[in-house]
Design an enzyme around this catalytic site. Structure first.
Site, short mmCIF file in Angstrom:
data_model
loop_
_atom_site.label_atom_id
_atom_site.label_comp_id
_atom_site.label_asym_id
_atom_site.label_seq_id
_atom_site.Cartn_x
_atom_site.Cartn_y
_atom_site.Cartn_z
N LYS A 169 3.07 -8.03 -18.65
CA LYS A 169 3.12 -8.51 -17.27
C LYS A 169 2.02 -9.54 -17.03
CE LYS A 169 4.51 -8.91 -13.09
NZ LYS A 169 5.74 -9.73 -12.89
N TRP B 182 -3.27 -1.99 -1.62
CA TRP B 182 -3.00 -3.22 -2.38
C TRP B 182 -3.55 -4.33 -1.49
CZ3 TRP B 182 -1.10 -5.12 -6.95
CH2 TRP B 182 -0.74 -6.46 -6.96
N CYS C 135 0.84 -1.20 0.00
CA CYS C 135 0.00 0.00 0.00
C CYS C 135 0.87 1.25 0.00
CB CYS C 135 -0.88 -0.01 1.24
SG CYS C 135 -1.86 -1.50 1.39
N GLU D 217 14.36 -14.08 -21.28
CA GLU D 217 13.25 -13.13 -21.47
C GLU D 217 13.68 -11.68 -21.26
OE1 GLU D 217 9.89 -13.21 -18.82
OE2 GLU D 217 11.07 -13.92 -17.15
N GLU E 151 13.49 -22.15 -14.68
CA GLU E 151 13.28 -20.74 -14.33
C GLU E 151 14.51 -19.92 -14.62
OE1 GLU E 151 10.80 -19.10 -13.88
OE2 GLU E 151 11.48 -17.23 -13.01
N ASN F 155 0.08 0.24 5.99
CA ASN F 155 0.76 -0.59 4.99
C ASN F 155 1.44 -1.71 5.75
OD1 ASN F 155 1.97 -1.69 2.74
ND2 ASN F 155 3.75 -0.31 2.86
N GLY F 156 1.10 -2.96 5.41
CA GLY F 156 1.71 -4.11 6.09
C GLY F 156 0.66 -5.17 6.37
N HIS G 247 20.85 -37.44 -24.81
CA HIS G 247 19.90 -38.03 -25.76
C HIS G 247 19.62 -37.11 -26.94
CE1 HIS G 247 19.21 -41.41 -23.10
NE2 HIS G 247 19.13 -40.55 -22.10
N ARG H 151 3.10 2.04 -7.38
CA ARG H 151 3.25 0.89 -6.49
C ARG H 151 2.18 -0.17 -6.74
NH1 ARG H 151 6.02 2.61 -1.51
NH2 ARG H 151 4.76 1.22 -0.23
N LYS I 22 14.52 -16.66 -17.06
CA LYS I 22 14.97 -15.34 -16.57
C LYS I 22 16.01 -14.74 -17.50
CE LYS I 22 12.41 -14.04 -14.28
NZ LYS I 22 11.40 -14.98 -14.47
C1 AGP Z 1 7.79 -14.72 -15.90
O1 AGP Z 1 9.00 -13.98 -15.73
C2 AGP Z 1 7.03 -14.27 -17.13
N1 AGP Z 1 6.79 -12.90 -17.06
C3 AGP Z 1 5.82 -15.14 -17.44
O2 AGP Z 1 6.31 -16.40 -17.75
C4 AGP Z 1 4.77 -15.32 -16.32
O3 AGP Z 1 5.29 -16.10 -15.29
C5 AGP Z 1 3.56 -16.06 -16.94
O4 AGP Z 1 3.02 -15.24 -17.95
C6 AGP Z 1 2.46 -16.39 -15.91
O5 AGP Z 1 1.94 -15.21 -15.38
P1 AGP Z 1 0.99 -15.31 -14.08
O6 AGP Z 1 1.83 -15.86 -13.00
O7 AGP Z 1 0.54 -13.91 -13.84
O8 AGP Z 1 -0.15 -16.24 -14.43
#
Ligand code: AGP
Length: 609
Positions: free
Chosen positions: A604, A75, A2, A489, A482, A101-102, A505, A27, A486
Site C-alpha cells: 500500500k 484518523w 475515525c 495491478e 489510471e 467522526n467527521g 507510431h 479502519r 487499475k
Molecule cells: C495505485 O493503485 C498503486 N497502489 C500505486 O501506484 C500508488 O498510487 C503509488 O505507489 C503512490 O503511492 P502514494 O500515493 O501513497 O505515494
C-alpha cells in the site's frame, strides 16, 4: 475515518471499550482514547499511537472504573496526531466529554466565537469546538442541549457524548457519518460500525441523519432532528466480522470505490466558501509569491502521478502557468531545472512513498517551494512540505487506490482555480460555474456507481483476456493511464495506456483480431480525432469499448460497446470517466479470482526505492 464505540450497562466499561476499539483498528488510525463516567465524574485516557499504548496506560482498563463510557480511534484531519489532539475532548469545566467522526466545516468560526468568550482550547481539532458548545448551550436537559449544539454545526459528525450531570446516560448523534446503536441484555452500545459490537450483539438501530439517541442501561430512546421521540426498526446483523469490516462489500476496494462521492464531498465542501470563493486551508502562498513562480513541477508515483498528468492539463489551461509533471523516481536522478522560482507540487496518498519523498527533498535542496497533496495527516511528506492540502478520503485500505486518487483530482481542480483567481486569470462567472459543477460531482459519480451491475456484466468478458489497451487524447489519455493501471495491478491482465494519436507510431502493430481496446472519448473537442483512432484499431479487428458522454450517439456507430457517463465541467471529466474504469478493473479481477485488496508483489505504501 475515525472509529467510535460507547457502552452503558452492568459491566465495567473500559475493557469493553478497548475491545471495541481493537475491532475498529482495521479502519486505520493514529491515536486512541476512552472516557469513563462513574459517580458523576468523567475520567479520560488517550494517547497518540497504537491502541497498545493506551491499553498499557490504563492497565487494560482495570484502572478505570465505571459502567458507562465512550471510546475513539482517531484518523487525523484537523491537527496532527498527538496526545492533545486525540479524542475524547472535554468542555471547559470538564462536565462534557465527546468523541467525533467527521469534519466540522465551520469550526474555525465557532472556535473564534468561543475564544472571544474566554474559551481556552487544549487541541487543534475541530471536535473540541463541539465539547465547548455543549457546555455553552447546557440547559440541564441533555437532549435539548445536544439539539441546540448540533444546530450550530455545519459538516459531518457522528458524536458520542458523556455528561457528568447525566451519569446514567450516554448520548449520540448522527449526521452524514455512520453511527449505530446496539442493544444487548448486558447493556447498550453506540458504534461507528457493527464490527465493534458483534461479540456482544447483532441487534441494532441504524441511525439516520439528524437523529439523537439517549442510551440508559436498560433502554434506548431515539429522537428525530425536531426532538420528537421516534420508533426505530430493530435490525439483526447477519454479516460475519470480515464482511462487517468491509461494510458488507466483498472487498475494501469496492467499498472505497463506493465511498468516493462522500470522500469527494468531504474534501471539497469545506474549501468552497459561502461567498463562492475557494478557501485553501494549509496554504500560505501569497498572490505575490504565486506571481513569482515561473513553473510548477508535479512529482509523484503510480496513480498519484496519473493525477499529476491531469494536473498539467488543468493547471496550464486554467492558471496559465507552465507545468512539468514527472515520475518522482525519474525526477530525482535527472538534473532538474528547479529553483526558488519553482513551485513543486507533491502528490501522495500515504505521504511515505520513498521515491516521492526523495524527489521532495531534491526539490527543496534546489530552493523550490513545496506544496503537497496528502491523505495521511502528519505523514513524512506532509511534515517536510512548506504547505499541505489534505484529501479527506479517510483511510484507504485496498492497495489499489480509488477514493484517494479521486479526492486528489478534486484538490487539483480547486488549486488550479485558486491560483487562477489569485492571479486574476479567471472571471467570476466561470469560477462560479466551475465550482457549482465541482459541488455536483459526487452526485454525478453516484449515477455511475448505480450502474455497477452493468459494468460487472461487461467486465466478465475481460477476464479471459491476456492483453488490453486503453487509449485517449488530452485528459482522456491521463485517465487511460489510471484505467490501465487499475486493471493490470489487480487482475494481472497485461495492459497498456497510449495517447490515441501515438498508437500509429508503433504500438498499433500489436492490434489484431479480438484485441480489446478501451477508447476514452470524453474530451469533446477532440472526439472526432479519437473516433478516427477507434476506426484505426477497428480496421485491424479490435473489440472496442468506448467511454463517452451521454447523448454522444456517434460513438455507438464506431465502437462495439459504449458506456455513457454523465456530463460535467470539461476539465473535471477525469473524475467521471475514471469510475467505470475502476469498476471494470475491480470486476475483471473478481472474475479471475484475484486477491483484490492485496495484489501480489504490491504494498500500500512503497517505502523503499
Ligand atoms: C495505485 O493503485 C498503486 N497502489 C500505486 O501506484 C500508488 O498510487 C503509488 O505507489 C503512490 O503511492 P502514494 O500515493 O501513497 O505515494
Amino acid at each position: 475515518m475515525c472509529g467510535i464505540i460507547g457502552f452503558i450497562g452492568g459491566e465495567q466499561a473500559a475493557p469493553i471499550l478497548l475491545g471495541g476499539l481493537k475491532k475498529l483498528e482495521y479502519r486505520g488510525y493514529d491515536s486512541a482514547g476512552i472516557a469513563i463516567l462513574e459517580n458523576g465524574q468523567i475520567d479520560i485516557a488517550k494517547s497518540k499511537g497504537r491502541l497498545e499504548i493506551l491499553y498499557d496506560k490504563i492497565d487494560g482498563g482495570r484502572s478505570f472504573h465505571g459502567t458507562a463510557g465512550i471510546g475513539h480511534t482517531r484518523w487525523a484531519t484537523h491537527g496532527e496526531p498527538s496526545d492533545a489532539n486525540s479524542h475524547p475532548h472535554r468542555s471547559r469545566s470538564g462536565k462534557f466529554a465527546i468523541v467525533h467522526n467527521g469534519i466540522i466545516e465551520n469550526y474555525a468560526t465557532l472556535k473564534a466565537q468561543l475564544q472571544d468568550k474566554g474559551c481556552e482550547f487544549a487541541s487543534e481539532t475541530d471536535t473540541e469546538v463541539i465539547a465547548h458548545l455543549l457546555e455553552q448551550n447546557d440547559t440541564g436537559d441533555l437532549l435539548e442541549t445536544i439539539r441546540r449544539t448540533v444546530a450550530q454545526l455545519e459538516g459531518s459528525y457522528a458524536l458520542g457524548i458523556l455528561s457528568e450531570e447525566h451519569p446514567d446516560e450516554i448520548a449520540c448523534v448522527r449526521c452524514a457519518s455512520p453511527l449505530i446503536v446496539a442493544l444487548s441484555d448486558g447493556g447498550n452500545f453506540i458504534a461507528s460500525d457493527v464490527t465493534a459490537v458483534l461479540p456482544y450483539t447483532r441487534h441494532i438501530y441504524q441511525l439516520d441523519d439528524g437523529e439523537i439517541a439517549l442510551l440508559r442501561r436498560d433502554d434506548v430512546t431515539v429522537y428525530n432532528a425536531e426532538g420528537r421521540r421516534i420508533e426505530k426498526e430493530l435490525k439483526t446483523i447477519t454479516w460475519s466480522v470480515a464482511a462487517a469490516e468491509k461494510g458488507g462489500y466483498e472487498h475494501f476496494m469496492l467499498k472505497e470505490i463506493m465511498e468516493q462521492p462522500q470522500a469527494i464531498s468531504a474534501t471539497i465542501s469545506p474549501r468552497i466558501g459561502n461567498d463562492g470563493r475557494i478557501v485553501l486551508d494549509g496554504i500560505s502562498l501569497t498572490k505575490e509569491e504565486l506571481k513569482a513562480f515561473h513553473r510548477i513541477f508535479i512529482l509523484a508515483c503510480g496513480s498519484a502521478y496519473h493525477v499529476g498528468v491531469v494536473g498539467k492539463y488543468v493547471i496550464e489551461e486554467v492558471a496559465r502557468i507552465p507545468v512539468e509533471v514527472d515520475i518522482a523516481s525519474e525526477f530525482r536522478y535527472r538534473m532538474p531545472l528547479v529553483d526558488e522560482r519553482s513551485l513543486v507540487l507533491i502528490i501522495s496518498q500515504s505521504g511515505e512513498t520513498a521515491d516521492t519523498l526523495a524527489a521532495l527533498r531534491e526539490a527543496k535542496s534546489r530552493g523550490a517551494r513545496v506544496l503537497s497533496i496528502v491523505n495521511v495527516v502528519g505523514s513524512t511528506i506532509a511534515s517536510e512540505s512548506d504547505d499541505v492540502l489534505y484529501t479527506w478520503a479517510g483511510p484507504e485500505i485496498s492497495v489499489a487506490t480509488t477514493k484517494a486518487y479521486s479526492t486528489q483530482l478534486t484538490l487539483i481542480y480547486l488549486l488550479a482555480f485558486y491560483i487562477a483567481d489569485a492571479l486574476g486569470r479567471v472571471d467570476t462567472l466561470t469560477l462560479r460555474h466551475a465550482l457549482n459543477e465541482l459541488i455536483a460531482l459526487p452526485d454525478q459519480i453516484q449515477k455511475i456507481l448505480d450502474q455497477a451491475p452493468q459494468i460487472e456484466q461487461f467486465a466478465q468478458r475481460l477476464c479471459y483476456l491476456d492483453h488490453a489497451y486503453f487509449i485517449g487524447r488530452n485528459l482522456d489519455y491521463a485517465v487511460a493511464l489510471e484505467a490501465s493501471l487499475k486493471l493490470k495491478e489487480i487482475s494481472y491482465i497485461h495492459s497498456e495506456a497510449y495517447a490515441a494519436g501515438e498508437l500509429k507510431h508503433g504500438t498499433i502493430s500489436l492490434i489484431e483480431p479480438g484485441t480489446f481496446v478501451a477508447a476514452l472519448a470524453c474530451c469533446e473537442r477532440l472526439f472526432d480525432k479519437t473516433v478516427s483512432n477507434i476506426r484505426e484499431v477497428k480496421a485491424r479487428g479490435a473489440q472496442v469499448l468506448c467511454v463517452t458522454q451521454q447523448g454522444n450517439e456517434a460513438a455507438a456507430q464506431q465502437a462495439d460497446h459504449v458506456f455513457y457517463v454523465p456530463r460535467t465541467y470539461p476539465l473535471f471529466m477525469p473524475s467521471i470517466e475514471v469510475v467505470p474504469m475502476q469498476l471494470l478493473g475491480y470486476y475483471a479481477a473478481k472474475a479471475r479470482g484475484c486477491d483484490i485488496d492485496k495484489p501480489r508483489n504490491l504494498a500500500k505504501s512503497v517505502t523503499v526505492e
